[in-house]
Design a protein around this motif. Structure first.
Motif, PDB file in Angstrom:
ATOM      1  N   GLN A  78      61.110  79.712 -12.164  1.00  0.00           N
ATOM      2  CA  GLN A  78      59.981  78.996 -11.495  1.00  0.00           C
ATOM      3  C   GLN A  78      60.702  81.013 -10.700  1.00  0.00           C
ATOM      4  O   GLN A  78      61.505  81.588 -10.857  1.00  0.00           O
ATOM      5  N   LYS A  80      60.092  82.699  -7.192  1.00  0.00           N
ATOM      6  CA  LYS A  80      59.567  82.783  -5.377  1.00  0.00           C
ATOM      7  C   LYS A  80      59.388  84.285  -4.560  1.00  0.00           C
ATOM      8  O   LYS A  80      60.072  84.613  -4.881  1.00  0.00           O
ATOM      9  N   GLY A  81      59.335  83.664  -3.870  1.00  0.00           N
ATOM     10  CA  GLY A  81      58.716  85.148  -2.839  1.00  0.00           C
ATOM     11  C   GLY A  81      57.180  85.720  -2.205  1.00  0.00           C
ATOM     12  O   GLY A  81      56.228  85.476  -2.594  1.00  0.00           O
ATOM     13  N   MET A  82      57.185  86.153  -1.152  1.00  0.00           N
ATOM     14  CA  MET A  82      55.666  86.824  -0.319  1.00  0.00           C
ATOM     15  C   MET A  82      54.995  85.291   0.266  1.00  0.00           C
ATOM     16  O   MET A  82      54.018  85.975  -0.961  1.00  0.00           O
ATOM     17  N   GLY A  83      55.282  84.069   0.075  1.00  0.00           N
ATOM     18  CA  GLY A  83      54.291  83.197   0.197  1.00  0.00           C
ATOM     19  C   GLY A  83      53.825  83.189  -0.502  1.00  0.00           C
ATOM     20  O   GLY A  83      52.657  82.508  -1.088  1.00  0.00           O
ATOM     21  N   THR A  85      54.902  80.595  -5.258  1.00  0.00           N
ATOM     22  CA  THR A  85      55.521  80.547  -6.099  1.00  0.00           C
ATOM     23  C   THR A  85      54.931  80.672  -7.460  1.00  0.00           C
ATOM     24  O   THR A  85      53.738  80.374  -7.671  1.00  0.00           O
ATOM     25  N   ASP A  87      55.055  79.429 -11.392  1.00  0.00           N
ATOM     26  CA  ASP A  87      56.023  78.423 -12.055  1.00  0.00           C
ATOM     27  C   ASP A  87      55.253  79.051 -13.853  1.00  0.00           C
ATOM     28  O   ASP A  87      54.535  79.568 -13.970  1.00  0.00           O
ATOM     29  N   ARG A 113      51.889  79.688 -13.489  1.00  0.00           N
ATOM     30  CA  ARG A 113      50.592  78.896 -12.446  1.00  0.00           C
ATOM     31  C   ARG A 113      51.262  79.476 -11.460  1.00  0.00           C
ATOM     32  O   ARG A 113      52.265  79.093 -11.095  1.00  0.00           O
ATOM     33  N   ILE A 114      50.066  80.363 -11.190  1.00  0.00           N
ATOM     34  CA  ILE A 114      50.679  81.316  -9.030  1.00  0.00           C
ATOM     35  C   ILE A 114      49.720  80.490  -8.247  1.00  0.00           C
ATOM     36  O   ILE A 114      48.528  80.185  -8.504  1.00  0.00           O
ATOM     37  N   VAL A 115      50.610  80.147  -7.423  1.00  0.00           N
ATOM     38  CA  VAL A 115      49.984  79.701  -6.165  1.00  0.00           C
ATOM     39  C   VAL A 115      50.507  80.307  -4.558  1.00  0.00           C
ATOM     40  O   VAL A 115      51.866  81.373  -5.064  1.00  0.00           O
ATOM     41  N   GLY A 116      50.062  80.592  -3.345  1.00  0.00           N
ATOM     42  CA  GLY A 116      50.268  81.180  -2.616  1.00  0.00           C
ATOM     43  C   GLY A 116      50.166  82.690  -2.437  1.00  0.00           C
ATOM     44  O   GLY A 116      48.693  82.665  -3.380  1.00  0.00           O
ATOM     45  N   ARG A 117      49.933  83.020  -2.044  1.00  0.00           N
ATOM     46  CA  ARG A 117      49.350  84.254  -1.223  1.00  0.00           C
ATOM     47  C   ARG A 117      48.896  84.963  -2.081  1.00  0.00           C
ATOM     48  O   ARG A 117      47.589  85.873  -2.262  1.00  0.00           O
ATOM     49  N   ALA A 119      48.313  84.405  -5.625  1.00  0.00           N
ATOM     50  CA  ALA A 119      46.944  84.170  -6.422  1.00  0.00           C
ATOM     51  C   ALA A 119      45.397  84.547  -5.241  1.00  0.00           C
ATOM     52  O   ALA A 119      44.873  84.922  -6.069  1.00  0.00           O
ATOM     53  N   SER A 120      45.992  84.358  -3.940  1.00  0.00           N
ATOM     54  CA  SER A 120      44.299  84.621  -3.320  1.00  0.00           C
ATOM     55  C   SER A 120      44.554  86.431  -3.262  1.00  0.00           C
ATOM     56  O   SER A 120      43.246  86.354  -2.990  1.00  0.00           O
ATOM     57  N   VAL A 121      44.950  86.567  -2.991  1.00  0.00           N
ATOM     58  CA  VAL A 121      45.745  88.282  -2.397  1.00  0.00           C
ATOM     59  C   VAL A 121      44.981  89.155  -3.288  1.00  0.00           C
ATOM     60  O   VAL A 121      43.774  90.456  -3.279  1.00  0.00           O
TER      61      VAL A 121
END
Lengths: 151, 814
Positions: A78, A80-83, A85, A87, A113-117, A119-121
């Motif tokens: 995994q 993590k960081g920058m809002g 995560t 996997d 699998r990218i989740v959080g900021r 992935a969105s931004v």
């Protein structure tokens, strides 16, 4: 995000396998690393990440979960960081190079699998970034192995 | 540019009412002198930041705040396990009851939330931990040190799938994902369908989008231990309700008193009609630290953590005679609530079920509604509040049915409209439509659009191979919601005081998010009391200094708010007249209030100033009539006479009070090579009853039309397969600017409500409702030569390009 590809090096399968299952050597080949901690079958690195307007650091932990000597190996973990995560799972499968010159071809595949900021931004910018980093990694692996061959 | 044509019906105009007086609020706003929550900086202020779930659906396997707490400058870090000692649970909103409707509608499922995710996260952006630090930089840095292990679960992203057996569950103890089931019916629907010549059935989806106020949410909490009072500056539409919800939610400290101040609000649009985790968590932080704590939402947080709107699928059927007469309507709704809690989506989707029949005489009606939880941002209020979805469905169906019957779209509407003589009209679900002229409004809109010539132009364009379309709709926006068992309680309270100098202070239980209450209240009070417009001062959005009220939403101020202010002023006027009659030794009936005086009509010698009356009321009480109480101050509780607070049979109940409406006609052209839609003409004929301040109504209506056009063409919240919201900034969530907004032609019909003293019906939302249907109808009309159908929105260039391309290749572009 699923990515896959192949590359060929002139080294033998046992040398390539030994390289790719050695966390220290893998870490040394990774781009943009700020710090690292290496264990027998795992590593943790802090890596600089810059995607579009976002800049920061992500902590990546990967552990070898499957290995078949001289055949294949899988890292899972995994980041993590920058809002965000991520996997991660990546597999290396080795085969004799088809050129008959004694080298090794590495078929690699990765699933992130990218989740959080991010992935969105970053959205569509992640795929080319991942490909660029993987190419940097592959170049480093190839360079290191060839240097080992020469020495 | 907007062309406003001369009205054909008479507005109610007095010395002050009915006139476009300049807004009193604008001076401070334009000069940057208005105070918003972000401007509130009490001494000793700390800053809060929230660690939010990156996952749409996951178990929290481990949460460790140690490293975050150790960061210099961090004063507090909280997770869900810290909350139950202080928080009973987040008090439910807006319904207080699991069964507000009774009458066969027993199922609203609640889940106890504390404000931070416990055990599981259910949408990306859900608050998981709170950090409070000396400054915002440190607070944000500490978020990187929050150590959480999530175990990802399969996200549930499609409501229809989520309702099926075997779907992963958001709330395991529920047994399914259906948070709300509601059934409303009237007449004999089965017979209507047996009698039908034609049945038109469709599956129609209205996509998810949201409001984007310039000022996002924000709170500053400040707790005083000695008084046990929490003061909360909050960018909310419902300060009194938030106060009540917080007092109900905290179990420690006991007997907490909450004083909520909503200063200037930079837009609400429904998103600020809710009770959010941040309000309770930041309050708790201030209580624990005994220092003021501030949290201001970022735009990205606003997109993921402030409620969304729309997102419904309807399986809708019309039973029709061959001549276009509608015999009955059946609808089955799958409403996507996202993670449902803790905002007001449950109420919004019920509104949809109540108003699908729209502007038409449809008494045989049956609607089955399911509100389904998914791993998306919670659904809540959004300008139009469920009625938008209803209007979209019926107005699309009118065009689809007309096409099936070989009729023109205006003909089927004229055939089925509720007629002017039918008002007040009790609709199938029990509400009493107040007044209107639907045929007149549509006829006027068609006339202003030069409809006949536009049809000729369409024929010419089609001969040239151009995609040229004309769309229309007539949408009703039931306003001023009141609901049994909820915080929307069907009344509005106003306190009015004339001080000894004759200045008038008005305070009330609503608040202003840009509507211009100070201006319009001044107009009403000046009209009633004969004082100068500038003598009136308004206090609102402050729970300690205003009478209790449920806030501003549902366009209710111009319905119950103006009524309450008017009745309060009239009651005060009656007292002034009694005192004046006593002083002047004349009859009250002979008196008039004009130019700050009270005098006998036609006799300039018998006149006293209002200041003299006020001085008498406060300081010469021995001169008052016998039995008259001192002072010129009173509170008037206006009870809405056009709603019911007890449900009828089969889910029927009159829950809305005013019924403004809008007839719209759009003329559009689509560039086949790019899919780009150009609005050539947009006509709106709007009826909100009398216009208290025409310029304010027009400003709100034009803004609402832009909002509706944004939803129709540009705005869509898109998720990926992992439940990640892909557009979290204005870079990729496309809100229209003035460049995207067409020229409007605007007219007002005026059919005053018989249920309010001023004949006002509510304004500000109707315009947001029509454009999606109007433009979808126009696009389908443009694509008619290709046989393409439009069954989803937005009408983006890529969607239209693919639809046209598929149709050209012989596939239906739906």
């Amino acid at each position: 995000m699923k990515l896959s590809g192949s590359f060929t090096v002139s080294s033998s399968r046992d040398r390539v396998y030994a390289f790719l299952t050695n966390p220290r050597k893998v870490v040394d080949a990774l781009p943009d690393i700020q710090s690292s901690e290496v264990e027998e079958d795992a590593f943790t690195v802090e890596a600089r990440v810059g995607v579009g307007p976002m800049r920061g650091t992500m902590r990546v932990h990967l552990k070898m979960v499957v290995q078949e000597p001289n055949e294949h190996a899988t890292y899972r973990g995994q980041s993590k960081g920058m809002g965000t995560t991520v996997d991660l799972e990546t597999t290396f499968a080795l085969r004799d190079a088809e050129n008959g010159g004694g080298g090794t071809s590495v078929d690699w595949s990765g699933d992130a699998r990218i989740v959080g900021r991010l992935a969105s931004v970053a959205g569509g910018m992640l795929d080319p970034l991942a490909r660029k980093n993987i190419q940097t990694f592959v170049n480093a692996v190839q360079g290191s192995l060839e240097q080992e061959e020469r020495s | 540019m907007t062309t406003t044509v001369e009205h054909q019906t008479e507005n109610l105009v007095g010395r002050f009412i009915g006139r476009s007086l300049p807004r009193k609020e604008d001076r401070d706003l334009i000069r940057g002198e208005a105070t918003f929550v972000g401007d509130v900086n009490p001494p000793g202020l700390l800053y809060a930041a929230f660690f939010r779930s990156p996952y749409a659906h996951a178990r929290i396997a481990r949460l460790d705040l140690t490293r975050a707490r150790e960061l210099p400058g961090v004063l507090l870090a909280l997770s869900a396990e810290d909350l139950p000692r202080y928080v009973r649970h987040m008090s439910p909103f807006p319904f207080l009851s699991r069964d507000p409707f009774r009458a066969g509608n027993p199922s609203i499922k609640f889940h106890d939330h504390y404000g931070l995710a416990q055990d599981k996260v259910r949408f990306q952006g859900e608050p998981v931990a709170l950090i409070v630090a000396e400054n915002r930089y440190v607070a944000e840095d500490a978020l990187e040190l929050v150590d959480v292990d999530f175990e990802p679960l399969e996200p549930v992203l499609v409501a229809e799938d989520a309702a099926k057996e075997g779907s992963p569950l958001l709330y395991e103890d529920w047994g399914d994902n259906v948070a709300l089931r509601f059934h409303v019916s009237n007449g004999d629907v089965e017979q209507a369908f047996r009698d039908a010549d034609v049945v038109v059935s469709e599956r129609i989806h209205l996509h998810r989008f949201t409001g984007t106020p310039i000022e996002p949410r924000g709170v500053v909490a400040s707790y005083e231990r000695g008084k046990n009072v929490l003061t909360l500056w909050d960018s909310t539409q419902i300060p009194h309700v938030v106060s009540a919800l917080l007092e109900d939610s905290f179990k420690e400290p006991k007997h907490l008193k909450v004083h909520v101040i909503a200063p200037n609000i930079g837009g609400g649009f429904g998103q600020k009609w809710g009770f959010y985790p941040e309000e309770i968590c930041v309050s708790l932080a201030s209580i624990l630290l005994e220092r003021p704590v501030k949290w201001i939402e970022t735009r990205r947080e606003h997109m993921v953590a402030t409620n969304h709107g729309r997102d419904q699928v309807h399986y809708i059927e019309l039973a029709l005679k061959q001549d276009g007469t509608i015999l009955g309507l059946r609808d089955k709704i799958y409403a996507d609530l996202g993670d449902a809690y803790p905002v007001g989506g449950l109420a919004s989707i019920i509104s949809t079920a109540m108003f699908v029949p729209g502007a038409y005489k449809i008494q045989n009606y049956d609607c089955q509604l399911q509100g389904i939880v998914t791993n998306k941002t919670p659904l809540g209020a959004h300008r139009g509040f469920g009625k938008s979805e209803a209007a979209y469905m019926i107005e699309r169906m009118m065009d689809i049915a007309a096409d099936r019957l070989g009729m023109v779209p205006e003909a089927i509407r004229f055939k089925n409209f509720i007629q002017p003589e039918d008002f007040p009209y009790v609709c199938a679900t029990g509400s009493r439509y107040d007044s209107g002229n639907y045929p007149g409004a549509l006829a006027r809109a068609l006339e202003l659009a030069d409809y006949e010539n536009m049809r000729k132009l369409q024929e010419q364009n089609r001969r040239e191979g151009k995609l040229f379309g004309i769309g229309m709709c007539l949408v009703v926006e039931p306003s001023s919601s009141s609901r049994m068992g909820s915080y929307n309680s069907g009344y509005f309270s106003t306190t009015i005081r004339m001080d000894p100098q004759g200045q008038v202070y008005v305070s009330h239980g609503g608040n202003d998010e840009g509507q211009g209450h100070w201006t319009t209240i001044s107009q009403l009070v000046a009209e009633e009391l004969g004082v100068d417009y500038d003598q009136v001062y308004v206090v609102e959005g402050d729970t300690r200094n205003t009478p209790y009220g449920s806030g501003s939403y549902s366009s209710r101020f111009s319905v119950v708010g103006t009524s309450s202010v008017t009745m309060a002023a009239r009651t005060l006027k009656a007292k002034i007249q009694r005192i004046a009659a006593h002083l002047l030794e004349t009859a009250e009936a002979d008196l008039e209030l004009v130019d700050n005086t009270v005098g006998v009509r036609g006799d300039p010698t018998k006149r006293v100033t209002l200041q003299q009356i006020a001085r008498t009321a406060y300081h010469r009480i021995h001169d008052l009539p016998e039995g008259e109480e001192p002072g010129l101050e009173l509170t008037y509780h206006y009870r809405d006479s056009n709603v019911e607070l007890r449900p009828g049979t089969n889910g029927r109940v009159a829950m809305f009070s005013g019924f403004p409406y809008d007839a719209e006609v759009a003329v559009i052209e689509i560039d086949e090579q790019t899919g780009f839609l150009k609005i050539l003409k947009f006509v709106s004929v709007h009826d909100c009853g009398n216009l208290l301040n025409p310029r304010i109504v027009e400003g709100q209506h034009l803004g609402a039309l832009a909002h509706g056009i944004g939803g129709a063409i540009y705005e869509e919240l898109r998720y990926d397969e992992n439940g990640q919201l892909l557009n979290q900034s204005f870079k990729d969530y496309l809100v229209p600017t003035v460049m995207e907004i067409p020229e409007y032609t605007l007219d007002h019909l005026i059919s005053p409500s018989p249920f309010t003293p001023g004949g006002y019906k509510g304004a500000g939302e109707t315009g947001a409702i029509g454009p999606p249907a109007c433009l979808a109808n126009a696009v389908e009309d443009a694509l008619k030569p290709l046989g393409a159908k439009i069954r989803s929105l937005p009408l983006s260039p890529d969607y239209l390009w693919h639809t046209i391309r598929a149709a050209r290749q012989g596939r239906n572009g739906a």
